[in-house]
Structure formats: C-alpha cells, structure tokens
Design a protein around this motif. Structure first.
Motif, PDB file in Angstrom:
ATOM      1  N   TYR A 123      -7.169   5.116  13.645  1.00  0.00           N
ATOM      2  CA  TYR A 123      -6.782   6.193  12.732  1.00  0.00           C
ATOM      3  C   TYR A 123      -6.573   5.765  11.280  1.00  0.00           C
ATOM      4  O   TYR A 123      -6.833   6.536  10.356  1.00  0.00           O
ATOM      5  CB  TYR A 123      -5.478   6.848  13.210  1.00  0.00           C
ATOM      6  N   GLN A 124      -6.063   4.561  11.036  1.00  0.00           N
ATOM      7  CA  GLN A 124      -5.507   4.276   9.712  1.00  0.00           C
ATOM      8  C   GLN A 124      -6.530   4.282   8.578  1.00  0.00           C
ATOM      9  O   GLN A 124      -6.176   4.525   7.423  1.00  0.00           O
ATOM     10  CB  GLN A 124      -4.733   2.961   9.720  1.00  0.00           C
ATOM     11  N   ASN A 125      -7.806   4.045   8.878  1.00  0.00           N
ATOM     12  CA  ASN A 125      -8.819   4.021   7.820  1.00  0.00           C
ATOM     13  C   ASN A 125      -9.538   5.355   7.627  1.00  0.00           C
ATOM     14  O   ASN A 125     -10.443   5.452   6.801  1.00  0.00           O
ATOM     15  CB  ASN A 125      -9.852   2.933   8.117  1.00  0.00           C
ATOM     16  N   LYS A 126      -9.149   6.369   8.386  1.00  0.00           N
ATOM     17  CA  LYS A 126      -9.834   7.662   8.302  1.00  0.00           C
ATOM     18  C   LYS A 126      -9.660   8.294   6.927  1.00  0.00           C
ATOM     19  O   LYS A 126      -8.551   8.407   6.412  1.00  0.00           O
ATOM     20  CB  LYS A 126      -9.290   8.625   9.365  1.00  0.00           C
ATOM     21  N   ASP A 133      -3.681   3.510  -7.227  1.00  0.00           N
ATOM     22  CA  ASP A 133      -3.892   2.058  -7.241  1.00  0.00           C
ATOM     23  C   ASP A 133      -2.779   1.313  -7.972  1.00  0.00           C
ATOM     24  O   ASP A 133      -2.479   0.158  -7.655  1.00  0.00           O
ATOM     25  CB  ASP A 133      -5.239   1.724  -7.894  1.00  0.00           C
ATOM     26  N   LYS A 134      -2.162   1.954  -8.934  1.00  0.00           N
ATOM     27  CA  LYS A 134      -1.088   1.311  -9.691  1.00  0.00           C
ATOM     28  C   LYS A 134       0.158   1.080  -8.842  1.00  0.00           C
ATOM     29  O   LYS A 134       1.057   0.339  -9.242  1.00  0.00           O
ATOM     30  CB  LYS A 134      -0.732   2.174 -10.905  1.00  0.00           C
ATOM     31  N   HIS A 135       0.200   1.714  -7.674  1.00  0.00           N
ATOM     32  CA  HIS A 135       1.384   1.613  -6.817  1.00  0.00           C
ATOM     33  C   HIS A 135       1.086   0.886  -5.506  1.00  0.00           C
ATOM     34  O   HIS A 135       1.876   0.960  -4.567  1.00  0.00           O
ATOM     35  CB  HIS A 135       1.932   3.016  -6.544  1.00  0.00           C
ATOM     36  N   PHE A 144       0.953   1.159   1.009  1.00  0.00           N
ATOM     37  CA  PHE A 144       1.719   0.220   1.835  1.00  0.00           C
ATOM     38  C   PHE A 144       0.918  -0.474   2.931  1.00  0.00           C
ATOM     39  O   PHE A 144       1.447  -1.352   3.617  1.00  0.00           O
ATOM     40  CB  PHE A 144       2.905   0.947   2.472  1.00  0.00           C
ATOM     41  N   GLY A 145      -0.327  -0.063   3.133  1.00  0.00           N
ATOM     42  CA  GLY A 145      -1.138  -0.703   4.163  1.00  0.00           C
ATOM     43  C   GLY A 145      -0.885  -0.186   5.563  1.00  0.00           C
ATOM     44  O   GLY A 145      -1.387  -0.740   6.542  1.00  0.00           O
ATOM     45  N   TYR A 146      -0.095   0.868   5.689  1.00  0.00           N
ATOM     46  CA  TYR A 146       0.097   1.526   6.983  1.00  0.00           C
ATOM     47  C   TYR A 146       0.407   2.994   6.726  1.00  0.00           C
ATOM     48  O   TYR A 146       0.811   3.373   5.619  1.00  0.00           O
ATOM     49  CB  TYR A 146       1.212   0.863   7.797  1.00  0.00           C
ATOM     50  N   GLY A 147       0.196   3.840   7.744  1.00  0.00           N
ATOM     51  CA  GLY A 147       0.395   5.271   7.570  1.00  0.00           C
ATOM     52  C   GLY A 147       1.247   5.871   8.667  1.00  0.00           C
ATOM     53  O   GLY A 147       1.918   5.164   9.432  1.00  0.00           O
ATOM     54  N   LYS A 148       1.217   7.206   8.759  1.00  0.00           N
ATOM     55  CA  LYS A 148       2.020   7.902   9.763  1.00  0.00           C
ATOM     56  C   LYS A 148       1.646   7.484  11.174  1.00  0.00           C
ATOM     57  O   LYS A 148       2.485   7.546  12.075  1.00  0.00           O
ATOM     58  CB  LYS A 148       1.842   9.420   9.624  1.00  0.00           C
ATOM     59  N   ASP A 180      -0.822  11.233   3.617  1.00  0.00           N
ATOM     60  CA  ASP A 180      -0.704  10.047   4.469  1.00  0.00           C
ATOM     61  C   ASP A 180      -1.710   8.971   4.079  1.00  0.00           C
ATOM     62  O   ASP A 180      -1.412   7.777   4.150  1.00  0.00           O
ATOM     63  CB  ASP A 180      -0.905  10.438   5.936  1.00  0.00           C
ATOM     64  N   TYR A 181      -2.890   9.376   3.661  1.00  0.00           N
ATOM     65  CA  TYR A 181      -3.890   8.399   3.225  1.00  0.00           C
ATOM     66  C   TYR A 181      -3.384   7.643   1.999  1.00  0.00           C
ATOM     67  O   TYR A 181      -3.573   6.423   1.878  1.00  0.00           O
ATOM     68  CB  TYR A 181      -5.204   9.114   2.912  1.00  0.00           C
ATOM     69  N   ILE A 182      -2.719   8.345   1.103  1.00  0.00           N
ATOM     70  CA  ILE A 182      -2.129   7.693  -0.072  1.00  0.00           C
ATOM     71  C   ILE A 182      -1.046   6.706   0.364  1.00  0.00           C
ATOM     72  O   ILE A 182      -0.934   5.602  -0.189  1.00  0.00           O
ATOM     73  CB  ILE A 182      -1.568   8.750  -1.048  1.00  0.00           C
ATOM     74  N   LYS A 183      -0.261   7.088   1.347  1.00  0.00           N
ATOM     75  CA  LYS A 183       0.746   6.158   1.885  1.00  0.00           C
ATOM     76  C   LYS A 183       0.072   4.881   2.382  1.00  0.00           C
ATOM     77  O   LYS A 183       0.550   3.763   2.112  1.00  0.00           O
ATOM     78  CB  LYS A 183       1.518   6.828   3.024  1.00  0.00           C
ATOM     79  N   PHE A 184      -1.028   5.027   3.089  1.00  0.00           N
ATOM     80  CA  PHE A 184      -1.774   3.866   3.584  1.00  0.00           C
ATOM     81  C   PHE A 184      -2.287   3.013   2.429  1.00  0.00           C
ATOM     82  O   PHE A 184      -2.202   1.778   2.458  1.00  0.00           O
ATOM     83  CB  PHE A 184      -2.932   4.344   4.459  1.00  0.00           C
TER      84      PHE A 184
END
Length: 422
Positions: free
Chosen positions: A321-324, A348-350, A291-295, A284-288
């Motif tokens: 939560y989102q920056n944890k 970072d490439k994505h 895309f700048g947002y997570g689960k 989920d951290y990678i998702k954030f």
C-alpha cells in the motif's frame, strides 16, 4: 532507523515513540494494558464522573460530543446516549473535503439519536487561503481540519456554558503510548498545539503569514484560559475508561445503525475516515512523503497489537500500500490553484532526511523501510501470534448512484426514515 520488533512503527513517529531494551515500542507496551486493566471498574469510574455534569449547563444539554460522518462518532454517541444516559449537544466542524457518504452517515447519526447539532462551515475561500499557507509552513493540507475539529467544540462549550466535552480516544496513547490509560489524561491546548497542530496554532499562522489576516483565522483561535476556567471546561477521552477497539466498535455500529463503510485508497481499513476524499488519499500520501510511512503502518500496527495480524503479514500489507499514488490529486490541485510541481515542491521541504535522500538527478528515494529491516533472532520472541481474522467489511451504499469525485460542502442533514436506534 529503528522499527518496533512487535509492530511496524518507526522511531521517527512524529508523536515521539520510544523503545525498550527488547526493541518493543512504547505504544505496544501501553497496549498491553487493554488486557490487564479492570475495565468494568473503569467504566463505573466514568459513570461517576459524568453524573456530576448532568444538566449543569442549564441549557438542557449534559455535555458536548464532537462528531463527523466517520471515525468512531456512532460509537461515541451510542455510548454517551444509550450507556451513560446523557443528553449531548453534537458539534461538527465541516472539513470541506467531504464525501456524500460522510454527509449521509452524519445525517443518519443525528436523526436516529434525535439530537441537536451545531455545525461550523468556514468560507471556502478562507479555507483555501489557510491551506495554501499551511502547505508552505508544515506541508499539510489538513491543518485547518485538525484545528477546526479541536477548537470548535471548545468554543461552543464556552459560549453555551456546557463544561463537559466527551472525545473518543487519545491518539498519543493509542499509537505511541505517550500516557497510560490510568493517567486519565484530558484534552489540552498544549497537546493540541504540539501534536495535533504540528506546533502551529492560529496565532502562529497569523504571525508567520503575509497572506492571512485576523479575520481569516478568527474561527480557529482557542478560547482564553480565563474563559475556560470560568465555565470549568474539561475534555475527557472515553478510551481511558473503555477497552477501545475501533474495528469491533465499527462493526457493532454497522449492525445496529447501518453505518456506511467504503473502500479506501491507501489502506485496508474501510471503516475510519470514509467522510473525507483526501484523508486516506492525498493527505496520507503526503504523510508518506514526509515521514516514510503512512496510515497503512498505523492500521497494521493496531491490528498486530490486537492479534488480528502477524508482524510478517503486516509488513507485507505495508509494502503493498505505501507507494500507491492517490487518485484524488487532480481534484485538490484544481481546488487549490496549485500545479503538481508546486504542491510537491512544498511537501519536499518537509521531508525527514532520516528516511529520505535526494539523488543527484533530483529524484527522492526511501532509505529505510520496515520491509527491509531484518529482526535479530533474539527479538522474534516479542512477535504476537495472530488470534483472529483481520477482515474489514464493505457495506451497501444507501445511494449507490452517487459519485465521490468532488467536494460536497453542504448536503441534507436530516433523513425521513431510518432504522430504530437500539
């Protein structure tokens, strides 16, 4: 960046979200159907549909139900077995990042319902090779899980000539309103590739990678269209026929069967995905980071739509939560043979440059966040008032001494004593 005036979803949602003239997203608009459709009639339609498939396979199984040690697996099996009266063959893909709790949940599930299960376990070295490549190509450590979970049930259906697969809900419908419930969309190879697999099927991975051979990806190849047509395989979603509410469903399953929950790192939803060490952590951290947002935004938006949170409460929760930073990072680095710099260099490439920017000093910063967007006064009327409490429960562990600090590839799949299924 545009954000929904009712929930917290941004316009860069990877499933392609849209907004109407009032700034309300397509997911919120389709969610309104949950309070307007005749669900009793739709359930009767579901019963008529599945009745046509009773024991058509000749194997004694009426259908296939994909399951795991989390999500809505208990509710789906309960519905199929108890409400619809079907005899399903359970099918499970081993995600490798398993928790002990997930193994227990799955063992109790198949034991309490007294059902057969086919589990697929891929060579861990192969999974590692695939994950290293999917990180390069899509910045994802979860591609193999998504691919395996969506192809293994179809392979079993073709192999054993069991035409009906019953899935839970369609995330494209629930999250972004890609379809109406009345469209009754079914699982398809096209949707799987474009959305579940981020446009990358096993054949694509094979052609793009110099490190993987056909033998590495064989288990992830989707059956040929002719094979599917010969058996008549179709995958339906229960969420098209039932008023899907994962929170209430889990709480019902906790009461009936003792489904185990657990505190999650980056969200308040303690019910979903308790079977995976990384899903609500590093994944989920990678998702954030991409895309700048997570689960947490997914879960907050869902609860806002059900009237269990206000938008203001949701934004506050997202901010907390989102920056944890995840605490499972070191475990993945050790397993994947990557350094922290190598891993995040691949991620970072994505990154989505609509929400992220790179400073001259090499540090990334988030340009847009739902917490920083002021809503025009004329759009505040679309906010839903909170109608009930949004509280997620933590259940006692059946093995309180067990630690969840390593992957558990295989564990006991059956239990000797259990509550009686009701």
């Amino acid at each position: 960046m545009q954000y929904c005036t009712r929930c917290c979803y941004p316009s860069n949602h990877p499933l392609n979200i849209t907004f109407d003239s009032e700034g309300v997203c397509s997911g919120c608009r389709i969610h309104e159907e949950k309070d307007t459709l005749n669900w009793a009639r739709r359930r009767e339609s579901l019963k008529a549909l599945v009745n046509a498939y009773r024991n058509r396979s000749g194997s004694g199984y009426d259908c296939i139900v994909p399951v795991s040690g989390a999500r809505d697996s208990y509710f789906i099996v309960h519905t199929v077995r108890k409400d619809l009266g079907l005899n399903p063959l359970l099918v499970s893909y081993n995600k490798h990042y398993n928790t002990r709790r997930g193994h227990r949940n799955l063992a109790y599930l198949r034991t309490m319902f007294d059902l057969d299960i086919y589990t697929q376990v891929i060579n861990p070295l192969t999974v590692k090779k695939i994950t290293q490549e999917s990180l390069k190509l899509r910045g994802s450590l979860y591609w193999h899980v998504l691919a395996g979970q969506t192809v293994w049930p179809v392979q079993v259906a073709v192999r054993h000539k069991i035409p009906l697969i019953i899935w839970g809900h369609h995330q494209g419908l629930d999250q972004v309103g890609m379809f109406s419930h009345t469209d009754e969309v079914e699982m398809s190879r096209k949707y799987r590739k474009e959305h579940d697999l981020m446009g990358l099927e096993a054949e694509d991975l094979l052609s793009l990678s110099d490190e993987l051979g056909e033998e590495d990806l064989q288990a992830y190849f989707y059956p040929h269209d002719k094979e599917i047509a010969n058996v008549g395989v179709r995958g339906i979603y229960l969420g098209n026929y039932m008023r899907w509410d994962t929170k209430r469903q889990h709480e019902d399953m906790i009461q009936r069967y003792g489904y185990e929950t657990a505190v999650q790192q980056r969200t308040f939803d303690n019910y979903n995905d308790v079977d995976c060490i990384h899903y609500n952590g590093l994944h989920d951290y990678i998702k954030f980071l991409k895309f700048g947002y997570g689960k947490i935004s997914d879960h907050v938006s869902r609860e806002i739509r059900f009237g269990r949170l206000t938008r203001e409460e949701g934004i506050s929760i997202v901010s907390s939560y989102q920056n944890k930073k995840p605490n499972d990072l070191e475990l993945f680095l050790k397993w994947s043979n990557l350094s922290e710099g190598e891993l995040f260099g691949l991620v970072d490439k994505h990154r989505d440059f609509r929400v992220w920017s790179l400073r001259p000093d090499g540090q990334w910063f988030l340009k847009h966040s739902v917490a920083e967007v002021l809503m025009p006064e004329n759009q505040k009327k679309h906010v839903i008032a909170s109608r009930e409490e949004c509280k997620f429960h933590i259940t006692p562990s059946r093995s309180p001494e067990a630690r969840e600090d390593e992957y558990v590839l295989i564990d006991r799949g059956y239990v000797d004593s259990f509550p009686v299924a009701s």
